[in-house]
Design an enzyme around this catalytic site. Structure first.
Site, PDB file in Angstrom:
ATOM      1  N   GLU A  22      -4.996  -6.323  -8.825  1.00 42.18           N
ATOM      2  CA  GLU A  22      -5.869  -6.713  -7.715  1.00 42.18           C
ATOM      3  C   GLU A  22      -7.310  -6.310  -8.003  1.00 42.18           C
ATOM      4  O   GLU A  22      -7.584  -5.534  -8.913  1.00 42.18           O
ATOM      5  CB  GLU A  22      -5.378  -6.108  -6.406  1.00 42.18           C
ATOM      6  CG  GLU A  22      -5.114  -4.624  -6.471  1.00 42.18           C
ATOM      7  CD  GLU A  22      -6.138  -3.809  -5.726  1.00 42.18           C
ATOM      8  OE1 GLU A  22      -7.279  -4.285  -5.586  1.00 42.18           O
ATOM      9  OE2 GLU A  22      -5.795  -2.688  -5.310  1.00 42.18           O
ATOM     10  N   LYS A 156      -1.045   4.365   1.060  1.00 41.90           N
ATOM     11  CA  LYS A 156      -2.201   5.257   1.102  1.00 41.90           C
ATOM     12  C   LYS A 156      -1.955   6.384   2.120  1.00 41.90           C
ATOM     13  O   LYS A 156      -1.462   6.141   3.223  1.00 41.90           O
ATOM     14  CB  LYS A 156      -3.463   4.475   1.435  1.00 41.90           C
ATOM     15  CG  LYS A 156      -3.836   3.466   0.349  1.00 41.90           C
ATOM     16  CD  LYS A 156      -5.093   2.716   0.686  1.00 41.90           C
ATOM     17  CE  LYS A 156      -5.472   1.767  -0.451  1.00 41.90           C
ATOM     18  NZ  LYS A 156      -4.556   0.646  -0.605  1.00 41.90           N
TER      19      LYS A 156
END
Length: 294
Positions: A22, A156
């Site tokens: 990404e 995350k």
């Protein structure tokens, strides 16, 4: 619709192993010049294993599978790059924008390009305080419907990890711990929460993915912890997160994650940035090993 780098186009046509990467980490995740250095190092890690890297972005309105070094540098330096999730791809295309792609957008474009293994740092998920904000990343929905393996270091740490895992279970997304029984929490090696299955070799991961997709499954998470040398201790991270949230105030929506990551870098004296860099490179290397075994 898609523009392919010649090396990536050849590899796909020849059925050589390809790993998608990404581009949001380049444009919105890390500062210059670490963003450029990390993107290049991740590609080199993939090549070092024998696979072909395909960093994905939208360049001047064109979804591009495999970037040139100049295109990576443009993403790394420009301040006007759009952050595009799957919903934003059509808008970026019709307006001719240059956009970095999130996990959701990269998964979608990788699948369109017939790439089945994708490496990133960590996925989005259910945000803390979701009861009030209903802030849930599009990454989770994309994982439920797009048959691409996402190699990462969990979700995350700024997110509500238990709720993120509960939603993954509801959506039918397997969470494979590579050499670990516990779900990693990005900067922190373990969330203390179990994965759905542990697998200890790239060949066995590739076999698992084949069966998962033969059974009509969508995406799959392959998770490994951040390298121990770069990890933050759980209590150290928790204290840093409290201060980082205080610093960013009431930012909402897609700007939350970049703002929090920037604040965390300041609070930790750059330790979170180094952890981010190391886990991205190691995930790229593992993704290449899985692609080679596929």
């Amino acid at each position: 619709m898609l523009n392919f780098h010649p090396d990536v186009a050849f590899a796909i046509q020849a059925r050589l192993p390809v790993v998608a990467l990404e581009s949001t980490i380049i444009a919105h995740g890390l500062p210059w010049p670490m963003n450029m250095e990390t993107a290049v190092a991740a590609e080199e890690a993939i090549r070092g294993v024998g696979a072909v890297p395909a960093t994905i972005a939208v360049i001047n309105g064109v979804p591009t599978i495999g970037l040139t070094r100049q295109e990576i540098e443009t993403l790394a330096k420009r301040s006007d790059v759009l952050k595009a999730s799957r919903r934003d791809l059509a808008a970026a295309m019709v307006t001719g924008r240059t956009a970095s792609t999130t996990v959701a957008a990269t998964m979608y474009l990788a699948h369109r390009a017939k790439i089945s293994v994708f490496a990133t740092g960590g996925i989005g998920g259910v945000h803390r305080g979701v009861e009030a904000t209903f802030d849930i990343s599009a990454d989770l929905i994309e994982l439920s419907r797009t048959p691409v393996a996402v190699v990462c270091s969990g979700a995350k740490s700024i997110l509500d990890v238990p709720k993120t895992l509960e939603l993954q279970e509801t959506l039918g997304v397997p969470v494979v711990g590579y050499g670990t029984d516990h779900f990693p929490a990005f900067f922190v090696r373990s969330s203390g929460l179990p994965v759905s299955v542990r697998i200890d070799s790239p060949a066995d991961v590739a076999k698992f993915l084949r069966v998962h997709w033969e059974m009509g499954g969508g995406g799959a998470l392959i998770v490994q912890p951040v390298p121990e040398s770069a990890a933050l201790a759980a209590d150290e991270f928790d204290k840093a997160l409290v201060e980082a949230k205080r610093r960013i105030g009431n930012i909402r929506g897609s700007a939350v994650t970049p703002a929090l990551l920037k604040a965390l870098a300041e609070v930790t004296g750059g330790k979170s940035l180094q952890a981010n860099r190391e886990l991205v490179i190691e995930n790229a290397r593992l993704a290449a090993r899985i692609a080679m075994a596929g």
